[in-house]
Scaffold this motif. Sequence first.
Motif, PDB file in Angstrom:
ATOM      1  N   ARG A   1       0.826  -1.207   0.000  1.00  0.00           N
ATOM      2  CA  ARG A   1       0.000   0.000   0.000  1.00  0.00           C
ATOM      3  C   ARG A   1       0.867   1.267   0.000  1.00  0.00           C
ATOM      4  O   ARG A   1       0.501   2.284  -0.604  1.00  0.00           O
ATOM      5  CB  ARG A   1      -0.934  -0.009   1.206  1.00  0.00           C
ATOM      6  CG  ARG A   1      -2.024   1.060   1.115  1.00  0.00           C
ATOM      7  CD  ARG A   1      -3.048   0.883   2.212  1.00  0.00           C
ATOM      8  NE  ARG A   1      -3.787  -0.344   2.065  1.00  0.00           N
ATOM      9  CZ  ARG A   1      -4.861  -0.487   1.289  1.00  0.00           C
ATOM     10  NH1 ARG A   1      -5.276   0.538   0.559  1.00  0.00           N
ATOM     11  NH2 ARG A   1      -5.499  -1.634   1.227  1.00  0.00           N
TER      12      ARG A   1
ATOM     13  N   ASP B   1      -1.306  -4.561   2.903  1.00  0.00           N
ATOM     14  CA  ASP B   1      -0.847  -3.711   4.012  1.00  0.00           C
ATOM     15  C   ASP B   1       0.329  -4.403   4.688  1.00  0.00           C
ATOM     16  O   ASP B   1       0.154  -5.208   5.598  1.00  0.00           O
ATOM     17  CB  ASP B   1      -1.974  -3.480   5.016  1.00  0.00           C
ATOM     18  CG  ASP B   1      -3.092  -2.643   4.436  1.00  0.00           C
ATOM     19  OD1 ASP B   1      -2.796  -1.594   3.858  1.00  0.00           O
ATOM     20  OD2 ASP B   1      -4.269  -3.055   4.553  1.00  0.00           O
TER      21      ASP B   1
ATOM     22  N   ALA C   1       7.005  -1.648   3.164  1.00  0.00           N
ATOM     23  CA  ALA C   1       5.704  -1.163   2.710  1.00  0.00           C
ATOM     24  C   ALA C   1       5.797  -0.376   1.407  1.00  0.00           C
ATOM     25  O   ALA C   1       4.879  -0.426   0.579  1.00  0.00           O
ATOM     26  CB  ALA C   1       5.063  -0.288   3.792  1.00  0.00           C
TER      27      ALA C   1
END
Length: 415
Positions: free
Chosen positions: A157, A193, A200
């Motif tokens: 994400r 996520d 990330a």
Amino acid sequence: MPLAVLSLAWRNLWRQRRRSVTGLSAVALVVCLSLLYYGIGGAAVNSMYRNLTESAGQIQIHVQNYRDVRDFSDGLIRDAAPVEATVRQLVGAGAVPGTVIGVLDVPGLLIHGERSRAVVLSGRDWPPALQDAYLRNNPLEGSFVRPDDATGMVLGRGLATALGVAIGDEVVLYAPGTEGFGAGAFTVTGLVDVLDPSLAARTALASLAAAQALAAPDALSRIEVHYPGVLRMEDDVSSTALAQQLQATLPDLTTETWRELSPVLVRILDSLRPVMAVVSVLFFVLAGLLVVNSIYLGMVERIHEFGVLMSLGASGRRVMGLITLESVLLCAAGAAAGLAVGLPLVALMGRGFTIPGLEQYYASFGMDPMFYASIHPGEIAFAVLFALGTGVLAALWPASIASRLEPVEAMRFIA
């Protein structure tokens, strides 16, 4: 040792029941807490072990000197299908079920509109067990990588936010210097996520077929061997022997276990248990003070009796031995009680437990939020032996005083 002496020492302990119960309870509490402490420490070790092996596998096979390779082509396992088949055959012959997957990592530039980010696309076909383990800790929106999808891509994400893309958007991966098409259009099918903040903003996943078509047909960056059912580090008994067998079978490649892949983590894991042992010693020191108090007061109350015994021919050494035996029996009873409570609790925690609200905190250290407690037999033996040693040390001072009593003066003493 005569049974009568043991019986006498045991009865002497319970002449002052409340004081003896206090000392016994202290030892039991310390033994129980030590077992729980070791079990929780083992859970942390197992969590770090699983975090590493779920993502990297227990064994990896690379080209020789792969760490020194600078060119993409030099790091490839060529004509990988026969090599992968050999690995599957050896893994399948083992006693523990294992999973073999091929991985192709492709460095490139991911582009969407006017935005771009450098990424390393991880191409692999995710077996159900590994996919479930990955998504358990990294929640997914949309659909995950499918082996038959040549154009789908899953992004972290953070990376998707940086590029300004959503599910269904098209991105282009440009991979210069590779051996496939060198560039390809992909559709974002899912956003994950990633709990680890360091990953990330750079997670990009695709199928192995898509990565090979893009960069290196019929080649792999590495082959991984996973044991999804192994949840505790001490249960990992197959990887070392299998790695040696694989190295002998594939001498032109490099086979490494997870210990060789992450030596820094291994040093951390190996240092945790000695540190825990040192801390548990402090627990026993505190319990020993209560045992000293119980034994000393019991000795003071029986000075008259000791005087009578010594006047009848009992030596100071015998009196000293009796007091030491009482202390050891007290600590042994406490250790037994601590084991009776602590071991079932560790076994219950070994089925898995979580600490609600701290998932993000543990993920920042690379730890799975699900913990599996474990304890080594040596740690159980250490707790018991140290409890008995506490009994001996706690008795030395009062026993030494009692052994030096003058019989006549002792018989005049009134507590």
